[in-house]
Motif scaffolding. Sequence first.
Motif, PDB file in Angstrom:
ATOM      1  N   VAL A  41      60.469  42.174  -1.742  1.00 27.87           N
ATOM      2  CA  VAL A  41      60.302  43.693  -1.232  1.00 27.87           C
ATOM      3  C   VAL A  41      60.960  43.455   0.290  1.00 27.87           C
ATOM      4  N   PRO A  42      61.830  44.412   0.550  1.00 29.70           N
ATOM      5  CA  PRO A  42      62.345  44.254   1.833  1.00 29.70           C
ATOM      6  C   PRO A  42      61.179  44.453   2.876  1.00 29.70           C
ATOM      7  N   VAL A 106      52.543  45.871   2.660  1.00 27.17           N
ATOM      8  CA  VAL A 106      51.461  45.932   3.416  1.00 27.17           C
ATOM      9  C   VAL A 106      50.880  44.733   4.364  1.00 27.17           C
ATOM     10  N   SER A 107      50.938  43.542   3.450  1.00 30.46           N
ATOM     11  CA  SER A 107      50.717  42.376   4.007  1.00 30.46           C
ATOM     12  C   SER A 107      51.374  41.167   3.293  1.00 30.46           C
ATOM     13  N   LEU A 108      52.584  41.628   2.934  1.00 38.48           N
ATOM     14  CA  LEU A 108      53.486  40.513   2.130  1.00 38.48           C
ATOM     15  C   LEU A 108      54.114  39.343   3.192  1.00 38.48           C
ATOM     16  N   SER A 109      54.398  38.304   2.675  1.00 41.60           N
ATOM     17  CA  SER A 109      55.003  37.149   3.404  1.00 41.60           C
ATOM     18  C   SER A 109      55.891  36.370   2.309  1.00 41.60           C
ATOM     19  N   PHE A 110      56.465  35.172   2.742  1.00 41.10           N
ATOM     20  CA  PHE A 110      57.221  34.547   2.087  1.00 41.10           C
ATOM     21  C   PHE A 110      56.402  33.402   0.925  1.00 41.10           C
ATOM     22  N   GLU A 111      55.107  33.590   1.084  1.00 41.10           N
ATOM     23  CA  GLU A 111      54.263  33.084  -0.158  1.00 41.10           C
ATOM     24  C   GLU A 111      53.917  33.972  -0.888  1.00 41.10           C
ATOM     25  N   ALA A 112      54.102  33.660  -2.170  1.00 40.16           N
ATOM     26  CA  ALA A 112      54.208  34.770  -3.067  1.00 40.16           C
ATOM     27  C   ALA A 112      52.576  35.271  -3.351  1.00 40.16           C
ATOM     28  N   PHE A 133      56.055  37.285  -9.327  1.00 42.44           N
ATOM     29  CA  PHE A 133      55.597  36.867  -8.003  1.00 42.44           C
ATOM     30  C   PHE A 133      56.266  37.693  -6.828  1.00 42.44           C
ATOM     31  N   VAL A 134      55.350  38.214  -6.265  1.00 39.87           N
ATOM     32  CA  VAL A 134      55.816  39.502  -5.272  1.00 39.87           C
ATOM     33  C   VAL A 134      55.820  38.808  -3.734  1.00 39.87           C
ATOM     34  N   THR A 135      57.216  38.745  -3.161  1.00 42.60           N
ATOM     35  CA  THR A 135      57.206  38.248  -1.861  1.00 42.60           C
ATOM     36  C   THR A 135      58.142  39.256  -0.891  1.00 42.60           C
ATOM     37  N   GLU A 136      57.915  39.051   0.279  1.00 42.55           N
ATOM     38  CA  GLU A 136      58.653  39.672   1.216  1.00 42.55           C
ATOM     39  C   GLU A 136      60.329  39.146   1.368  1.00 42.55           C
ATOM     40  N   ARG A 137      61.142  40.082   1.287  1.00 38.56           N
ATOM     41  CA  ARG A 137      62.418  39.694   1.158  1.00 38.56           C
ATOM     42  C   ARG A 137      63.228  39.818   2.739  1.00 38.56           C
ATOM     43  N   CYS A 138      63.965  38.589   2.980  1.00 38.49           N
ATOM     44  CA  CYS A 138      64.508  38.553   4.340  1.00 38.49           C
ATOM     45  C   CYS A 138      65.958  38.849   4.396  1.00 38.49           C
ATOM     46  N   ASP A 139      66.411  39.850   4.811  1.00 40.12           N
ATOM     47  CA  ASP A 139      67.664  40.470   4.896  1.00 40.12           C
ATOM     48  C   ASP A 139      68.443  39.751   6.051  1.00 40.12           C
ATOM     49  N   ASP A 140      67.703  38.877   7.011  1.00 37.57           N
ATOM     50  CA  ASP A 140      68.289  38.435   7.995  1.00 37.57           C
ATOM     51  C   ASP A 140      68.252  36.970   7.967  1.00 37.57           C
ATOM     52  N   PHE A 187      51.299  22.066   9.659  1.00 36.41           N
ATOM     53  CA  PHE A 187      51.083  23.570   9.304  1.00 36.41           C
ATOM     54  C   PHE A 187      52.360  24.133   9.127  1.00 36.41           C
ATOM     55  N   ASP A 188      52.789  24.825   8.251  1.00 38.43           N
ATOM     56  CA  ASP A 188      54.321  25.530   7.955  1.00 38.43           C
ATOM     57  C   ASP A 188      54.153  26.772   8.075  1.00 38.43           C
ATOM     58  N   ILE A 189      54.906  27.676   8.656  1.00 41.98           N
ATOM     59  CA  ILE A 189      55.049  29.174   8.364  1.00 41.98           C
ATOM     60  C   ILE A 189      56.496  29.493   8.614  1.00 41.98           C
ATOM     61  N   GLU A 190      56.930  30.540   7.926  1.00 40.78           N
ATOM     62  CA  GLU A 190      58.307  31.171   7.912  1.00 40.78           C
ATOM     63  C   GLU A 190      58.222  32.402   8.479  1.00 40.78           C
ATOM     64  N   PHE A 191      59.444  32.976   9.216  1.00 42.78           N
ATOM     65  CA  PHE A 191      59.556  34.232   9.789  1.00 42.78           C
ATOM     66  C   PHE A 191      60.794  34.530   9.167  1.00 42.78           C
ATOM     67  N   CYS A 192      61.247  36.044   9.287  1.00 43.94           N
ATOM     68  CA  CYS A 192      62.632  36.625   9.042  1.00 43.94           C
ATOM     69  C   CYS A 192      62.751  37.179  10.480  1.00 43.94           C
ATOM     70  N   LEU A 193      63.848  36.686  10.937  1.00 52.24           N
ATOM     71  CA  LEU A 193      64.435  36.927  12.423  1.00 52.24           C
ATOM     72  C   LEU A 193      65.906  37.276  12.197  1.00 52.24           C
ATOM     73  N   ALA A 194      65.766  38.595  12.946  1.00 53.31           N
ATOM     74  CA  ALA A 194      67.435  39.034  13.192  1.00 53.31           C
ATOM     75  C   ALA A 194      67.973  38.338  14.225  1.00 53.31           C
ATOM     76  N   SER A 195      69.281  38.226  14.166  1.00 50.31           N
ATOM     77  CA  SER A 195      70.163  37.702  15.184  1.00 50.31           C
ATOM     78  C   SER A 195      69.659  37.921  16.548  1.00 50.31           C
ATOM     79  N   GLY A 196      69.531  37.103  17.712  1.00 46.77           N
ATOM     80  CA  GLY A 196      68.932  37.331  18.942  1.00 46.77           C
ATOM     81  C   GLY A 196      68.479  35.894  19.483  1.00 46.77           C
TER      82      GLY A 196
END
Length: 246
Positions: A41-42, A106-112, A133-140, A187-196
Amino acid sequence: MKKNFLIGILSLGFAFLGCEQDDIERANRVSFENETVEVQVPRDAIDFQRPISIYVSEVSGSDRVFQIAVNDEESTLESSEYSIPSSVTVPANSKTGEFIMTVSDVSLSFEAKTLSLQLLSDDDTYTGNAMLFVTERCDDTVVGLNLAFDDYAEEAYWDLYDLSGTPTIIFSGGQGSAYDELDNGEFDIEFCLASGNYGIVVYDGYGDGGTTFTVSAGETVLASGTVPGGNPANVPTNITSLFTVD
């Protein structure tokens, strides 16, 4: 000898019945497109639509309707985050049907999160099930943060800043001794970050330092370091590191 012969006949009979049952199930079956289905999901999407296909093994001259059931015990996706119809129709003279799953980030992340579905039939059709398995999609760019703790993980916390304009905290973690049970762990966590441009600040609440951090995109390390100790003790210390996402 006769006894062994009878046992052999009975064994063959049961085997035949078993094979016959398997043949029936294969000949009259409905299933999802796969037993496992990925739904990406975007980020921040509202009412994102994902078509889900089903297939039948036998063509019928009339429409066939199958009920869709949710197994709540095996699902972690909240009901407020999605909607699906109660049934799906396979049109006459077709082997394929389709329904639309609507999902909001609403509260999705890269953890399904999971959604367990099963097809139900009013006749003797053998029905299948699927795990979505529903996750947030990263377009960046997917950027990961790894924290490696010392004996006192509860002292560590962090803020991630967007530096594209006025420095703004966009993610944070560890506040309130959140990592209390991760002493000498990671501890590991992932983010979807735009260029910058971005900045990471990692703190030690007691001031004796020790937590090591690494920010990476794939195999590329963007920033790393270790929180220093200070003097006097019980005065928080921190380390700041800047990095750029291309």
